[in-house]
Design a protein around this motif. Structure first.
Motif, PDB file in Angstrom:
ATOM      1  N   VAL A   1      -3.696   5.409   4.173  1.00  0.00           N
ATOM      2  CA  VAL A   1      -2.439   4.651   4.127  1.00  0.00           C
ATOM      3  C   VAL A   1      -1.441   5.227   5.126  1.00  0.00           C
ATOM      4  O   VAL A   1      -0.783   4.486   5.866  1.00  0.00           O
ATOM      5  CB  VAL A   1      -1.839   4.664   2.705  1.00  0.00           C
TER       6      VAL A   1
ATOM      7  N   ARG B   1       0.827  -1.212   0.000  1.00  0.00           N
ATOM      8  CA  ARG B   1       0.000   0.000   0.000  1.00  0.00           C
ATOM      9  C   ARG B   1       0.861   1.262   0.000  1.00  0.00           C
ATOM     10  O   ARG B   1       0.498   2.282  -0.612  1.00  0.00           O
ATOM     11  CB  ARG B   1      -0.941   0.002   1.194  1.00  0.00           C
TER      12      ARG B   1
ATOM     13  N   LYS C   1      -7.845   8.046   0.316  1.00  0.00           N
ATOM     14  CA  LYS C   1      -7.133   6.773   0.396  1.00  0.00           C
ATOM     15  C   LYS C   1      -5.686   6.969   0.826  1.00  0.00           C
ATOM     16  O   LYS C   1      -5.137   6.186   1.614  1.00  0.00           O
ATOM     17  CB  LYS C   1      -7.171   6.061  -0.962  1.00  0.00           C
TER      18      LYS C   1
END
Length: 552
Positions: free
Chosen positions: A545, A276, A541
């Motif tokens: 992370v 990620r 997003k």
């Protein structure tokens, strides 16, 4: 400002300042030198912009391999010193009036920057990995970034004076000397670096260097050659029948394919806990390409705007000061004869054929009739490359304000995340293009020169966007990169810069194809707006992370 930061920061700050002194002095005069008919290479706008775009693209392409070599084999100190010395020699050679020597000089700068640029940025980040400095990382990169721009601001005054007084060669020599001083300053700080400059070595799961050469570098060369040789559809505006505008552009784009594939493979082959992080960085790299495509027009299209469409006449005390410092030159007004000039302002047309001439610049071509002087009289105009100091000047002024702004928000626990800062940086940069669109309309699409304040305003707004984005990009790479590939991912950041730089050259080479210059800037606006929308779509997003990995 310095007491709450690692002692190494001041040396890295000064070293980068001198390195940027050399680089931006060279960039400030590069396209002007290429287009100079009398003592340069008499290139057209398209030829100069294409070479400029390819050059600055490759300058930021090599950090990919430079970061890798430093990470695994020779460490950061040796890489930085080696790269700095190569660039210094390259700048010294650049003023030699020989095309072969020019290409050799450019190659030294390209390879040298690959060793220098990613590794000094990575080394800075290493000091902020210590617990007591972690929260200061963004601020540290902002201070470091101000050093870059002090060098970028001062250098153009030296470049202008030396070029006017002694010629192009001496201006390039000053760039080489500046880079050499940067290396000396870096070495003087050695005792403060400790073990931070040491190589990380090959880690478990790393691709062997032999495979990188075999699967990445060799294919890049092969793809580049294929790109150079493959032809597209020939037309009136594509005489060499290239696919993307020129053979060099084709070669560069094709050569990027294996490298982009390599960075994609880092994601697909990464450990679960690192996937990620790498994915987040790759998405940011993709978005900021469009920022650099527009921002790097400062050395091409915006320099052309300063040269042809900006009123550079100075009078009174300013004229006296600039003339005494050799920052301005005198031009004599003569009524234009029946000789016609094309849009490049310096290429005569005789019997329908374009003939290069030393009778330029035709500064008065778009000066309004009421402002033209008497026949045979002279006026003083400031050197075009001084416009390159506007952006770094704004950075010097605005960096403390931006740092203070984010420090204030941090104290109230309202500081936006690094991805959010980047998104707003793109939005602000988008708005800056509207200023140039307005400038085109005020100047009647180039029929009259406009005030330099339009350039100052444009650079002022895009500089705010730059300060939200560029140092934050360096910071987020340092924060999110898996430790064993930090310099490699820093190389990825510079790879995105490289692709953006080449796209910038492509955009600039199309300048003369736009009859209405506002349309050129509308294209830039659309590119930045698209990047802004993408980045805001990714922010949620990306923030998750960072939060999941305990990163602020």
């Amino acid at each position: 400002m310095w007491k709450n930061h690692p002692k190494a920061l001041s040396f890295l700050f000064l070293s980068e300042m001198w390195e940027r002194f050399g680089y931006y002095l060279m960039i400030g005069i590069f396209t002007l030198y290429l287009k100079d008919v009398e003592t340069g290479f008499a290139m057209t706008e398209k030829e100069a912009s294409d070479l400029y775009g390819t050059f600055i693209a490759l300058v930021f392409f090599t950090p990919f391999i430079g970061g890798l070599v430093a990470d695994r084999y020779i460490g950061y100190k040796k890489s930085i010193v080696l790269g700095g010395l190569m660039m210094s020699v390259g700048y010294f050679l650049m003023g030699v009036h020989n095309l072969t020597v020019l290409y050799i000089a450019m190659t030294l700068v390209i390879v040298g920057n690959g060793f220098f640029k990613p590794n000094i940025s990575t080394l800075l980040g290493n000091f902020y990995d210590e617990e007591k400095y972690k929260e200061k990382k963004d601020e540290g990169y902002n201070i470091f970034y101000m050093g870059i721009n002090i060098g970028g601001f001062v250098c153009n005054f030296f470049g202008a004076a030396l070029q006017i007084l002694l010629g192009w060669h001496y201006a390039f020599m000053a760039a080489g000397l500046g880079m050499f001083i940067g290396v000396i300053v870096f070495l003087l700080g050695t005792k403060h670096y400790g073990n931070k400059t040491e190589k990380k070595g090959i880690q478990e799961g790393d691709m062997p260097f032999s495979k990188i050469v075999l699967y990445i570098l060799v294919p890049s060369i092969v793809f580049g050659i294929i790109g150079w040789l493959i032809k597209g559809v020939q037309s009136d505006i594509n005489l060499d029948s290239s696919i993307f505008g020129s053979d060099s552009t084709d070669a560069f784009i094709f050569a990027c394919i294996p490298v982009v594939y390599f960075y994609g493979s880092l994601y697909f082959k990464a450990k679960i806990e690192e996937k990620r992080q790498i994915g987040a960085l790759l998405s940011i790299f993709a978005v900021v390409i469009l920022f650099w495509a527009v921002f790097k027009l400062n050395g091409s299209a915006l320099t052309t705007w300063a040269d042809r469409y900006t009123d550079r006449e100075i009078t009174g005390t300013t004229q006296t000061v600039f003339n005494s410092l050799k920052l301005a030159k005198e031009v004599e007004y003569k009524q234009e004869s029946t000789v016609l000039y094309d849009d490049a302002f310096r290429l005569q047309k005789k019997n329908g054929e374009v003939v290069k001439t030393v009778d330029y610049p035709v500064y008065f071509r778009n000066v309004s009739a009421d402002k033209k002087p008497e026949e045979g009289s002279k006026i003083s105009i400031w050197a075009t490359n001084l416009s390159q100091s506007i952006n770094p000047g704004w950075v010097i002024i605005l960096t403390p304000l931006v740092v203070a702004f984010f420090t204030f928000l941090r104290s109230r626990k309202k500081e936006p995340s690094t991805p959010t800062k980047i998104a707003f940086g793109l939005l602000i940069s988008t708005l800056s293009v509207l200023i140039m669109i307005a400038a085109v309309h005020v100047g009647g699409n180039g029929s009259e020169k406009v005030s330099v304040w339009w350039l100052v305003a444009n650079y002022g707004v895009i500089t705010i966007g730059e300060l939200f984005l560029s140092p934050m990009g360096l910071s987020i790479v340092s924060k999110l990169s898996p430790k064993n590939i930090t310099a490699l991912m820093m190389g990825g950041w510079f790879l995105s810069t490289s692709i953006g730089n080449k796209l910038s050259g492509v955009l600039a080479s199309m300048w003369d194809q736009y009859d209405h210059k506002a349309n050129f800037f509308w294209v830039n606006f659309a590119l930045l707006l698209f990047a802004t929308v993408l980045m805001f779509a990714l922010v949620k997003k990306l923030n998750k992370v960072m939060k999941d990995h305990g990163i602020n």
